[in-house]
Design an enzyme around this catalytic site. Structure first.
Site, PDB file in Angstrom:
ATOM      1  N   SER A 151       0.840  -1.194   0.000  1.00 59.14           N
ATOM      2  CA  SER A 151       0.000   0.000   0.000  1.00 59.14           C
ATOM      3  C   SER A 151       0.878   1.249   0.000  1.00 59.14           C
ATOM      4  O   SER A 151       1.710   1.413  -0.891  1.00 59.14           O
ATOM      5  CB  SER A 151      -0.958  -0.035   1.205  1.00 59.14           C
ATOM      6  OG  SER A 151      -1.976   0.932   1.057  1.00 59.14           O
ATOM      7  N   GLU A 200      -1.896  -2.253  -8.036  1.00 60.44           N
ATOM      8  CA  GLU A 200      -3.131  -2.538  -7.310  1.00 60.44           C
ATOM      9  C   GLU A 200      -3.606  -1.236  -6.683  1.00 60.44           C
ATOM     10  O   GLU A 200      -2.843  -0.273  -6.590  1.00 60.44           O
ATOM     11  CB  GLU A 200      -2.897  -3.616  -6.239  1.00 60.44           C
ATOM     12  CG  GLU A 200      -1.941  -3.220  -5.122  1.00 60.44           C
ATOM     13  CD  GLU A 200      -2.564  -2.408  -4.003  1.00 60.44           C
ATOM     14  OE1 GLU A 200      -3.773  -2.564  -3.732  1.00 60.44           O
ATOM     15  OE2 GLU A 200      -1.842  -1.605  -3.393  1.00 60.44           O
ATOM     16  N   HIS A 217      -5.143  -5.149  -1.508  1.00 58.61           N
ATOM     17  CA  HIS A 217      -6.046  -5.010  -0.370  1.00 58.61           C
ATOM     18  C   HIS A 217      -7.167  -6.044  -0.345  1.00 58.61           C
ATOM     19  O   HIS A 217      -8.135  -5.894   0.398  1.00 58.61           O
ATOM     20  CB  HIS A 217      -6.652  -3.604  -0.368  1.00 58.61           C
ATOM     21  CG  HIS A 217      -5.644  -2.516  -0.117  1.00 58.61           C
ATOM     22  ND1 HIS A 217      -4.814  -2.034  -1.109  1.00 58.61           N
ATOM     23  CD2 HIS A 217      -5.334  -1.842   1.017  1.00 58.61           C
ATOM     24  CE1 HIS A 217      -4.049  -1.076  -0.601  1.00 58.61           C
ATOM     25  NE2 HIS A 217      -4.334  -0.939   0.678  1.00 58.61           N
TER      26      HIS A 217
END
Length: 310
Positions: free
Chosen positions: A116, A210, A276
């Site tokens: 992330s 992502e 995620h």
């Protein structure tokens, strides 16, 4: 004057009983989730070291920029720490990039894990040091991860095997195969590195992306379009799509990617279980691999870690 090209650095392999240092380079975190993740690391047979300042708070950060950077610098310099895993992503990694001691990091390669917002660190550690890092769960996500994620992480940092990831349910957007270092992570985070001294270079690389919570697919379009106009994708070898949680319709994202890269003769595959979602496989970033979009396989050319004991 020729610029000396850095050699790719693989960190030493972990063994049971080794000590993993915990850092918080970005946001502060939920203590209950943190404790569950710590229990998983200990069940894997690792010792852990948690600095007191890990629990500091300054606004939405886990302490000041200097405190967060010093945690990372200190653990890379400490020979007793064999690996480093981030407590959480959130936001804030970009603020410490200019405070890291890259010379010390390069002299002391070790496993570094996160995803992330931590993508900013993974990308920059490769850019500045050519260090192979690991896009994988943080401590606060590890406790709620499925067994596939836990097994993937443990295998990636302890095994001497060449990793191979099969995506049986993957979707081939553009056919073909290509080889190169695998880089990537969170699209939003990577996009925000544009125009900085830490802007990533994806030439001849296989990029995986992502994201989460972008609400509508047009936001993915906007970020990819910006990066394309900035030249980030010039010479890109291949592209893989990971999880796009709460980012609009998946078919729309696949259509957008196909349209943006329609003139690039590169293999593009969707369906990598990273990010995620329920499953967040550990991916060694900076390690050479071959992407075969027809067979839906990402095969690395060598183990992700070295067998050198430090």
């Amino acid at each position: 004057m020729k610029v000396k090209k850095l050699k790719t650095l693989k960190p030493p392999r972990l063994r049971r009983g080794d000590t993993i240092g915990i850092v918080a380079p970005a946001s502060h975190f939920d203590l209950e989730k943190f404790n569950r993740g710590m229990a998983v690391l200990e069940s894997m047979g690792f010792n852990t070291l948690v600095p007191e300042r890990l629990f500091n708070k300054k606004g939405y950060f886990a302490g000041s920029d200097l405190e967060r950077a010093e945690m990372v610098n200190r653990y890379f310099a400490d020979s007793n720490i064999k690996a480093i895993i981030c407590a959480r992503g959130g936001y804030g990694s970009i603020r410490i990039l200019s405070l890291l001691d890259y010379k010390t990091i390069q002299k002391n390669p070790k496993i570094f894990i996160g995803f992330s917002d931590v993508s900013a660190l993974l990308s920059t550690l490769y850019l500045k040091c050519r260090l192979v890092t690991f896009h994988g769960p943080t401590v606060t996500t590890l406790g709620n991860s499925d067994q596939k994620t836990k097994d993937s992480l443990f295998s990636m940092i302890t095994s001497g095997e060449k990793p191979e990831i099969a995506m049986e349910s993957g979707i081939t957007i553009q056919p073909g195969s290509a080889s190169g270092p695998v880089l990537g992570g969170n699209l939003n985070t990577l996009c925000h590195l544009l125009g900085t001294p830490f802007q990533p270079d994806f030439k001849d690389c296989i990029l995986f992306i992502e994201d989460r919570g972008e609400a509508a697919a047009y936001r993915i379009d906007r970020m990819l379009s910006q990066m394309k106009l900035a030249g980030c994708f010039n010479g890109l070898a291949g592209l893989i799509l990971g999880n796009f949680e709460d980012c609009g319709d998946t078919d729309d994202i696949i259509r957008i990617v196909g349209d943006i890269f329609k003139d690039d003769k590169i293999p593009i595959l969707a369906g990598l279980e990273v990010g995620h979602g329920k499953t967040n496989l550990a991916i060694p970033t900076g390690l050479n691999a071959t992407l075969n979009a027809d067979l839906k396989v990402l095969a690395f050319h060598e183990p992700a870690t070295s067998d050198i004991v430090k």
